[in-house]
Design a protein around this motif. Sequence first.
Motif, mmCIF file in Angstrom:
data_model
loop_
_atom_site.group_PDB
_atom_site.id
_atom_site.type_symbol
_atom_site.label_atom_id
_atom_site.label_comp_id
_atom_site.label_asym_id
_atom_site.label_seq_id
_atom_site.Cartn_x
_atom_site.Cartn_y
_atom_site.Cartn_z
ATOM 1 N N UNK A 144 60.995 75.218 39.671
ATOM 2 C CA UNK A 144 61.565 76.512 40.062
ATOM 3 C C UNK A 144 62.115 76.451 41.489
ATOM 4 N N UNK A 145 61.395 75.753 42.362
ATOM 5 C CA UNK A 145 61.855 75.621 43.747
ATOM 6 C C UNK A 145 63.143 74.821 43.845
ATOM 7 N N UNK A 146 63.233 73.730 43.069
ATOM 8 C CA UNK A 146 64.450 72.908 43.069
ATOM 9 C C UNK A 146 65.628 73.723 42.559
ATOM 10 N N UNK A 147 65.417 74.449 41.468
ATOM 11 C CA UNK A 147 66.499 75.257 40.889
ATOM 12 C C UNK A 147 66.983 76.313 41.874
ATOM 13 N N UNK A 148 66.024 76.958 42.548
ATOM 14 C CA UNK A 148 66.400 77.970 43.534
ATOM 15 C C UNK A 148 67.249 77.375 44.644
ATOM 16 N N UNK A 149 66.926 76.140 44.999
ATOM 17 C CA UNK A 149 67.644 75.490 46.100
ATOM 18 C C UNK A 149 69.050 75.052 45.673
ATOM 19 N N UNK A 150 69.158 74.431 44.497
ATOM 20 C CA UNK A 150 70.465 73.850 44.132
ATOM 21 C C UNK A 150 71.385 74.839 43.431
ATOM 22 N N UNK A 151 70.818 75.830 42.731
ATOM 23 C CA UNK A 151 71.664 76.785 42.019
ATOM 24 C C UNK A 151 71.747 78.136 42.715
ATOM 25 N N UNK A 152 70.714 78.481 43.483
ATOM 26 C CA UNK A 152 70.733 79.760 44.191
ATOM 27 C C UNK A 152 70.876 80.924 43.228
ATOM 28 N N UNK A 153 71.723 81.897 43.619
ATOM 29 C CA UNK A 153 71.843 83.102 42.801
ATOM 30 C C UNK A 153 72.671 82.887 41.543
ATOM 31 N N UNK A 154 73.137 81.651 41.320
ATOM 32 C CA UNK A 154 73.868 81.341 40.081
ATOM 33 C C UNK A 154 72.926 80.952 38.949
ATOM 34 N N UNK A 155 71.634 80.851 39.240
ATOM 35 C CA UNK A 155 70.698 80.373 38.216
ATOM 36 C C UNK A 155 70.724 81.220 36.939
ATOM 37 N N UNK A 156 70.695 82.574 37.038
ATOM 38 C CA UNK A 156 70.746 83.367 35.795
ATOM 39 C C UNK A 156 72.030 83.132 35.005
ATOM 40 N N UNK A 157 73.147 82.953 35.707
ATOM 41 C CA UNK A 157 74.410 82.661 35.023
ATOM 42 C C UNK A 157 74.315 81.362 34.231
ATOM 43 N N UNK A 158 73.729 80.350 34.860
ATOM 44 C CA UNK A 158 73.581 79.052 34.207
ATOM 45 C C UNK A 158 72.692 79.189 32.977
ATOM 46 N N UNK A 159 71.561 79.871 33.135
ATOM 47 C CA UNK A 159 70.628 80.027 32.015
ATOM 48 C C UNK A 159 71.289 80.757 30.847
ATOM 49 N N UNK A 160 72.023 81.834 31.156
ATOM 50 C CA UNK A 160 72.670 82.612 30.096
ATOM 51 C C UNK A 160 73.773 81.814 29.413
ATOM 52 N N UNK A 161 74.555 81.066 30.206
ATOM 53 C CA UNK A 161 75.636 80.277 29.624
ATOM 54 C C UNK A 161 75.090 79.174 28.725
ATOM 55 N N UNK A 162 74.052 78.487 29.202
ATOM 56 C CA UNK A 162 73.450 77.431 28.388
ATOM 57 C C UNK A 162 72.822 78.014 27.125
ATOM 58 N N UNK A 163 72.276 79.211 27.240
ATOM 59 C CA UNK A 163 71.693 79.886 26.086
ATOM 60 C C UNK A 163 72.763 80.183 25.045
ATOM 61 N N UNK A 164 73.897 80.708 25.507
ATOM 62 C CA UNK A 164 74.987 81.043 24.590
ATOM 63 C C UNK A 164 75.518 79.802 23.880
ATOM 64 N N UNK A 165 75.651 78.728 24.613
ATOM 65 C CA UNK A 165 76.284 77.539 24.041
ATOM 66 C C UNK A 165 75.338 76.734 23.149
ATOM 67 N N UNK A 166 74.032 76.835 23.414
ATOM 68 C CA UNK A 166 73.072 76.015 22.656
ATOM 69 C C UNK A 166 72.392 76.793 21.540
ATOM 70 N N UNK A 167 72.421 78.121 21.639
ATOM 71 C CA UNK A 167 71.695 78.931 20.672
ATOM 72 C C UNK A 167 70.209 79.033 20.958
ATOM 73 N N UNK A 168 69.801 78.556 22.125
ATOM 74 C CA UNK A 168 68.393 78.645 22.560
ATOM 75 C C UNK A 168 68.263 79.879 23.450
ATOM 76 N N UNK A 169 67.198 80.652 23.271
ATOM 77 C CA UNK A 169 67.065 81.878 24.066
ATOM 78 C C UNK A 169 66.939 81.557 25.554
ATOM 79 N N UNK A 170 67.395 82.508 26.377
ATOM 80 C CA UNK A 170 67.486 82.273 27.823
ATOM 81 C C UNK A 170 66.122 81.983 28.444
#
Length: 210
Positions: free
Chosen positions: A92-118
């Motif tokens: 969680x700390x690494x993600x916060x550092x490298x993705x910052x406030x884009x993390x929810x966007x990344x999670x939602x996009x990956x969820x949409x494309x993979x069919x795995x829940x966010x």
Amino acid sequence: MSGLLDLLGGPLGKQLIDGVSEQTGQPSDKTADVLSMAMPLLLGAMKKNASDPQGASGLMNALDSKHSGGILDNLGGLFQGGVNASVLEDGAGILGHVLGNKQPLVENALSQKSGVDAGSVAQILKIAAPIVMGYLGRQKAQSNVSDANGLTTLLGSMLGGQPKQNQSLITSLIDADGDGSVLDDVADMVLGTKKKKGGLGGMLGGLFGK
């Protein structure tokens, strides 16, 4: 030198996919889809961070101290009885550092494309981040990388190598479309596709053909 997708295709990758799948309750094929999209994005974001002297210094320190690659020596043990909370906190700390406030966007996009829940995607990312760091740390040691330039070059080679113009663009990364989202530009440049309209979700849709 091993690229990141070589890791996923090898024995370590199978251990990782099976372990993460068991941890999240998601099918192995879906887990593999998420990891194959998420891990290059994480490396690309790290490469962007390393283009800044302070970011490069922080990343080098983390690789030298906590993320030297030991986590890769016992991936099977990592998943026995569930992933340790300290590993998830580290992720969680690494993600916060490298993705910052884009993390929810990344999670939602990956969820949409993979069919795995966010929620499961978020768990997968937390497990993947320390492993990506460990893999980077091991490659750094094997390549005797000791400065920011070497680190940036190493990250580029792990992503499969980019044309010089792309490396230079990533190194001096700016927000190309003025929307405040550097992650779109990182993924676009690192993975070599023209960005689709519709933000990160649209870009990933065009990128992975889903």
